[in-house]
Enzyme design. Structure first.
Site, PDB file in Angstrom:
ATOM      1  N   ASP A  38      12.768 -76.098  61.968  1.00 17.57           N
ATOM      2  CA  ASP A  38      11.686 -75.116  61.977  1.00 17.57           C
ATOM      3  C   ASP A  38      10.377 -75.704  62.504  1.00 17.57           C
ATOM      4  O   ASP A  38       9.291 -75.158  62.277  1.00 17.57           O
ATOM      5  CB  ASP A  38      11.465 -74.514  60.588  1.00 17.57           C
ATOM      6  N   HIS A 242      10.907 -92.383  86.651  1.00 17.32           N
ATOM      7  CA  HIS A 242      10.491 -91.518  85.555  1.00 17.32           C
ATOM      8  C   HIS A 242      10.858 -92.133  84.201  1.00 17.32           C
ATOM      9  O   HIS A 242      11.380 -91.468  83.309  1.00 17.32           O
ATOM     10  CB  HIS A 242      11.104 -90.121  85.703  1.00 17.32           C
ATOM     11  N   ASP A 259       1.818 -94.496  84.798  1.00 21.72           N
ATOM     12  CA  ASP A 259       1.649 -93.210  85.474  1.00 21.72           C
ATOM     13  C   ASP A 259       1.330 -92.205  84.377  1.00 21.72           C
ATOM     14  O   ASP A 259       2.203 -91.816  83.599  1.00 21.72           O
ATOM     15  CB  ASP A 259       2.947 -92.847  86.211  1.00 21.72           C
ATOM     16  N   ASP A 270      -3.298 -86.867  87.632  1.00 25.72           N
ATOM     17  CA  ASP A 270      -2.063 -87.623  87.852  1.00 25.72           C
ATOM     18  C   ASP A 270      -2.427 -88.950  88.501  1.00 25.72           C
ATOM     19  O   ASP A 270      -2.716 -88.991  89.700  1.00 25.72           O
ATOM     20  CB  ASP A 270      -1.121 -86.803  88.746  1.00 25.72           C
ATOM     21  N   HIS A 349      10.795 -91.990  97.199  1.00 32.29           N
ATOM     22  CA  HIS A 349      10.145 -90.695  96.967  1.00 32.29           C
ATOM     23  C   HIS A 349       9.178 -90.398  98.111  1.00 32.29           C
ATOM     24  O   HIS A 349       8.966 -91.229  99.008  1.00 32.29           O
ATOM     25  CB  HIS A 349       9.415 -90.679  95.622  1.00 32.29           C
ATOM     26  N   HIS A 353       2.448 -84.937  96.353  1.00 29.58           N
ATOM     27  CA  HIS A 353       2.800 -83.553  96.027  1.00 29.58           C
ATOM     28  C   HIS A 353       1.511 -82.787  95.751  1.00 29.58           C
ATOM     29  O   HIS A 353       0.447 -83.374  95.520  1.00 29.58           O
ATOM     30  CB  HIS A 353       3.723 -83.499  94.804  1.00 29.58           C
ATOM     31  N   HIS A 360       3.436 -81.184  89.412  1.00 27.11           N
ATOM     32  CA  HIS A 360       4.056 -80.934  90.714  1.00 27.11           C
ATOM     33  C   HIS A 360       3.799 -79.464  91.000  1.00 27.11           C
ATOM     34  O   HIS A 360       4.602 -78.590  90.672  1.00 27.11           O
ATOM     35  CB  HIS A 360       5.550 -81.259  90.688  1.00 27.11           C
ATOM     36  N   GLU A 383       0.595 -91.393  96.722  1.00 31.86           N
ATOM     37  CA  GLU A 383       1.210 -92.328  95.783  1.00 31.86           C
ATOM     38  C   GLU A 383       2.323 -93.167  96.413  1.00 31.86           C
ATOM     39  O   GLU A 383       3.498 -93.031  96.050  1.00 31.86           O
ATOM     40  CB  GLU A 383       1.747 -91.574  94.565  1.00 31.86           C
ATOM     41  N   TYR A 387       9.569-100.562  95.114  1.00 32.90           N
ATOM     42  CA  TYR A 387      10.386-100.845  93.935  1.00 32.90           C
ATOM     43  C   TYR A 387      11.539-101.741  94.361  1.00 32.90           C
ATOM     44  O   TYR A 387      12.413-101.312  95.115  1.00 32.90           O
ATOM     45  CB  TYR A 387      10.923 -99.532  93.336  1.00 32.90           C
ATOM     46  N   ARG A 405       3.357 -98.879  92.067  1.00 35.04           N
ATOM     47  CA  ARG A 405       2.933 -97.581  92.615  1.00 35.04           C
ATOM     48  C   ARG A 405       1.425 -97.467  92.403  1.00 35.04           C
ATOM     49  O   ARG A 405       0.908 -97.865  91.350  1.00 35.04           O
ATOM     50  CB  ARG A 405       3.667 -96.414  91.933  1.00 35.04           C
ATOM     51  N   GLU A 407      -1.414 -94.455  92.751  1.00 35.71           N
ATOM     52  CA  GLU A 407      -1.507 -93.009  92.960  1.00 35.71           C
ATOM     53  C   GLU A 407      -2.917 -92.513  92.686  1.00 35.71           C
ATOM     54  O   GLU A 407      -3.504 -92.790  91.651  1.00 35.71           O
ATOM     55  CB  GLU A 407      -0.535 -92.285  92.026  1.00 35.71           C
TER      56      GLU A 407
END
Length: 438
Positions: A38, A242, A259, A270, A349, A353, A360, A383, A387, A405, A407
């Site tokens: 709940d 991610h 990130d 972002d 990638h 975006h 996104h 970004e 890697y 990265r 960004e």
């Protein structure tokens, strides 16, 4: 900082003006989502619905009908319930939707099945997010069938279902000054949160400690929610795009990839930064970091009105491939390597975006089969990343497990672009100096 009700009213007017006169549009709000038993997740309104209303309560529905004499803007929402409000907090109710949220008429959510067929009667087209919400799809079919059942009494339900998304999403793609002010504010909060995390970082701490620092700072600055689950990846975890477990201990020699970005009035920031847990980059880390930074800066410099979207990504691919060849991580002729997609082993990638109410964000990247030219008011991320998988046996061991990265959020302006996220350093020497303050 919030978007004004006048701004929401202007958006509804623009959409009403874009709709054919013989049409109706429906936009559904979100419902509460159960976390377990709940307990519920914190409520987040549907972005399209909030964009048009600013109404932040669950189980609401907006109906727009151009030219309707009794009012073009109709809202449905749960009624006021003093007994329930003791548990769940105060609600606007239909009266509040008219008084505070610009509805011409508003009704109890329980009256949907009675009133919607009447409100659809005589319209030829029904616009809504067809196929994106099974509950709404089922309701729409029920309302249309209720109208058809009365056809011999003169009822005329809509004959066409039309996807509403493109009309709203084209509007959302271009940010006005109110939106940009909110996004600047969110970016500034997130930038300082990243600085706080850098100051805190040290070998022996855990990834979740930095996540907690970021969330705490954002909340204390008035941004209660993150725009997405923060990524805090130490060492090889930075190679997982991610990664959200955020439970590993930082080791001496690790790079930390964060990130994370907060949300203000449903508008996202972002930001990604990568920095050494020890406060100093190793030689290999610095080489890959400086390459990534050079790509980030060159791509930002390229952004201007009229530039096709894909040209920014193409530049990032060429610069990254050239750099990896120079460092010895790729071997061969640059054009041939790009043609073969060899860079995808290290950069899987796109360069960025759209950014807005969704991290996104909505908006087409191609128009009539061609990459869309950038225009003032569009907000996008830049970004680039490198890697090097810890399992990559095609490179020397000294490179393996490095994930980087960088960004930034940028808005296209008349003369180029504005970087919204300049409040957090990204040059290696600036990062090391900031971390030394911790």
């Amino acid at each position: 900082m919030k978007i004004s009700q006048q701004c929401f009213a202007n958006r509804r007017r623009r959409l009403l003006d874009a709709l054919p006169k013989d049409s109706v549009a429906l936009v559904a709000g979100s419902s509460l989502v159960t976390r377990n038993r709940d307990a519920e997740f914190p409520f987040r309104q549907n972005s399209d619905f909030y964009y048009l209303t600013g109404f932040n309560e669950p189980d609401a529905l907006l109906l727009l009908r151009p030219g309707r004499e009794a009012g073009e803007v109709v809202l449905f929402c749960p009624p006021r319930d003093p007994a329930m409000e003791i548990w769940t907090g105060y609600r606007a109710g239909p009266e509040g939707c008219v008084e505070r949220f610009g509805a011409d008429e508003a009704f109890d959510h329980d009256e949907l099945d009675e009133r919607i067929p009447e409100l659809l009667d005589g319209a030829r087209r029904l616009y809504y997010a067809v196929g994106s919400d099974e509950v709404l799809d089922s309701q729409v079919m029920g309302w249309l069938n209720a109208g058809r059942a009365k056809s011999r009494l003169g009822a005329e339900p809509p004959e066409e279902l039309v996807l509403l998304d493109n009309l709203i999403h084209e509007m959302r793609l271009f940010k006005d000054e109110e939106e940009l002010a909110v996004m600047r504010h969110a970016a500034a909060i997130s930038a300082e949160a990243h600085c706080e995390a850098m100051r805190l970082a040290a070998p022996g701490r855990y990834e979740y400690e930095l996540e907690g620092k970021i969330i705490s700072h954002c909340m204390s600055a008035g941004a209660r929610f993150q725009a997405y689950s923060p990524i805090v990846g130490a060492g090889a975890n930075g190679c997982i795009l991610h990664y959200i477990e955020n439970d590993a201990q930082m080791q001496d020699g690790d790079l930390i990839l964060i990130d994370a970005g907060c949300e203000v009035d449903c508008y996202a920031s972002d930001i990604t930064r990568t920095f050494p847990a020890s406060g100093r980059f190793s030689e290999e880390q610095r080489a890959l970091y400086d390459l990534t930074l050079s790509i980030n800066e060159a791509c930002i410099e390229l952004v201007k009105p009229g530039l096709p979207w894909n040209e920014v990504h193409d530049l990032s691919v060429r610069m990254l491939t050239e750099g990896l060849v120079e460092l010895g991580l790729l071997q061969g002729e640059v054009d041939a390597l790009i043609e073969a997609g060899a860079y995808r082993e290290f950069y899987m990638h796109r360069i960025g975006h759209w950014l807005g109410m969704d991290v996104h964000d909505v908006g087409n990247y191609k128009v009539d089969g061609e990459w869309r030219p950038l225009q003032p008011g569009m907000v996008m991320t830049i970004e680039p990343g490198i890697y090097v998988s810890p399992q990559n046996e095609n490179v020397e061991p000294r490179w393996r497990g490095i994930g980087i990265r960088i960004e930034d959020d940028v808005v296209v302006t008349e003369g180029g672009c504005e970087v919204l996220t300049g409040g957090v350093p990204k040059r290696a020497d600036e990062i090391e100096a900031l971390m030394a303050q911790g």
